[in-house]
Design an enzyme around this catalytic site. Sequence first.
Site, PDB file in Angstrom:
ATOM      1  N   MET A  32     -39.066  29.035 -48.811  1.00  0.00           N
ATOM      2  CA  MET A  32     -37.678  29.466 -48.955  1.00  0.00           C
ATOM      3  C   MET A  32     -37.452  30.857 -48.378  1.00  0.00           C
ATOM      4  SD  MET A  32     -38.333  29.637 -52.910  1.00  0.00           S
ATOM      5  CE  MET A  32     -39.606  28.416 -52.513  1.00  0.00           C
ATOM      6  N   PRO A  33     -37.705  31.009 -47.093  1.00  0.00           N
ATOM      7  CA  PRO A  33     -37.575  32.345 -46.498  1.00  0.00           C
ATOM      8  C   PRO A  33     -36.113  32.772 -46.346  1.00  0.00           C
ATOM      9  CG  PRO A  33     -38.838  30.847 -45.090  1.00  0.00           C
ATOM     10  CD  PRO A  33     -38.153  30.012 -46.120  1.00  0.00           C
ATOM     11  N   TYR A  34     -35.979  34.092 -46.267  1.00  0.00           N
ATOM     12  CA  TYR A  34     -34.692  34.722 -46.004  1.00  0.00           C
ATOM     13  C   TYR A  34     -34.898  35.598 -44.771  1.00  0.00           C
ATOM     14  CZ  TYR A  34     -30.990  38.254 -46.501  1.00  0.00           C
ATOM     15  OH  TYR A  34     -29.938  39.112 -46.275  1.00  0.00           O
ATOM     16  N   THR A  73     -34.324  27.518 -45.897  1.00  0.00           N
ATOM     17  CA  THR A  73     -34.472  28.725 -45.078  1.00  0.00           C
ATOM     18  C   THR A  73     -33.087  29.273 -44.758  1.00  0.00           C
ATOM     19  OG1 THR A  73     -36.575  27.994 -44.123  1.00  0.00           O
ATOM     20  CG2 THR A  73     -35.322  29.625 -42.869  1.00  0.00           C
ATOM     21  N   PHE A  74     -32.863  30.526 -45.142  1.00  0.00           N
ATOM     22  CA  PHE A  74     -31.587  31.190 -44.876  1.00  0.00           C
ATOM     23  C   PHE A  74     -31.745  32.120 -43.677  1.00  0.00           C
ATOM     24  CE2 PHE A  74     -29.602  31.561 -49.447  1.00  0.00           C
ATOM     25  CZ  PHE A  74     -29.631  30.185 -49.572  1.00  0.00           C
TER      26      PHE A  74
END
EC number: 5.3.2.-
Lengths: 73, 73, 73, 73, 73, 73
Positions: free
Chosen positions: B1-3, B40-41
Amino acid sequence: MPYINIRITREGVTAEQKQALIEGATELLSRVLNKNPATTFVIIDEVDTDNWGIAGENVTTLRKRAAEKKSAS
Amino acid sequence: MPYINIRITREGVTAEQKQALIEGATELLSRVLNKNPATTFVIIDEVDTDNWGIAGENVTTLRKRAAEKKSAS
Amino acid sequence: MPYINIRITREGVTAEQKQALIEGATELLSRVLNKNPATTFVIIDEVDTDNWGIAGENVTTLRKRAAEKKSAS
Amino acid sequence: MPYINIRITREGVTAEQKQALIEGATELLSRVLNKNPATTFVIIDEVDTDNWGIAGENVTTLRKRAAEKKSAS
Amino acid sequence: MPYINIRITREGVTAEQKQALIEGATELLSRVLNKNPATTFVIIDEVDTDNWGIAGENVTTLRKRAAEKKSAS
Amino acid sequence: MPYINIRITREGVTAEQKQALIEGATELLSRVLNKNPATTFVIIDEVDTDNWGIAGENVTTLRKRAAEKKSAS
């Protein structure tokens, strides 16, 4: 190679004032940590007063109240 | 769940280019770290050239000087 | 002179993987927006799984539940 | 003296809703960590839907597709 | 009520140097924009050299190469 | 798909308190803006007290002075 992010409310800051912030922050990192100005980034974010809160209130409200107080005195 | 936060100067970047950045960054995190694209944002911040400094100068000034040099040559 | 901030959970990412992220992000900005790699910053923040929440839960809990499901199957 | 940064898509959020976010976030830090509201900052960033990506797509596209699905049903 | 975030590489910065950055940044905002020091936040993030990239390379590698060049000369 | 970043000083915050912040922030965005918890990120940054300044002083110094005052009274 420092990165400096300055966040302030959007309240009529001039290009000259922003340039003074950029120069001052770059000089600060150079003086204190000997950082190379060539790779020093300064980014200024201007935030609408509706979008900035302190003490649970937005700055729009705070500014209005301060202005009312002033005109009442 | 990267930003992933991409900050660039506001200089006419198109919606297509932004979409290419979003796709590329999402693909990068998937390829290198096997991160799930679904969470992923990617957020792109476009910053006015008056508000971005490098080497103690704002980008507005840097761009103007580069344009003058070019027209002088 | 882009600034790219990649935030991921701290879960054993190697220096090689981080270098791949740095290279990939720098290449992406160069390819899509013709940005100069020499002044492209990539900063990776690794965040403890207790400090990252998604869907109202921290990632420590999510990982534990996923591991339990796997061992139960 | 917490700093809370809320990033959302720019999709017609009202000043009242922003004020509710400011109050709620300030109250949360006070309740959970006994932080002093007087020095709690809440900053809301509204991001254009072209500039926010999830799952490799920008939110403009996601919203359009959702609207099409709805009108098709 | 400005918020200033200074990001630098983690390379032995002392508490005294950090205090000098805090003082200098607070003074800068007071001098240029007349901002109240009482509500000026300065947050310093120290980033591992493996996690900071410039020109497509991490700072660990850049520092090593610079040291090798020096010892070779 | 909101992103909420909570920055606090590193002063013994427990995993339970962090979980309460994650839940509370997620619930806040759901309640006020009807945002989907499944794609709401909350990231908590704990910052060393030497690295956080307010009113031109680092929090380490502020905490020490407060403790001295207390023991003197």
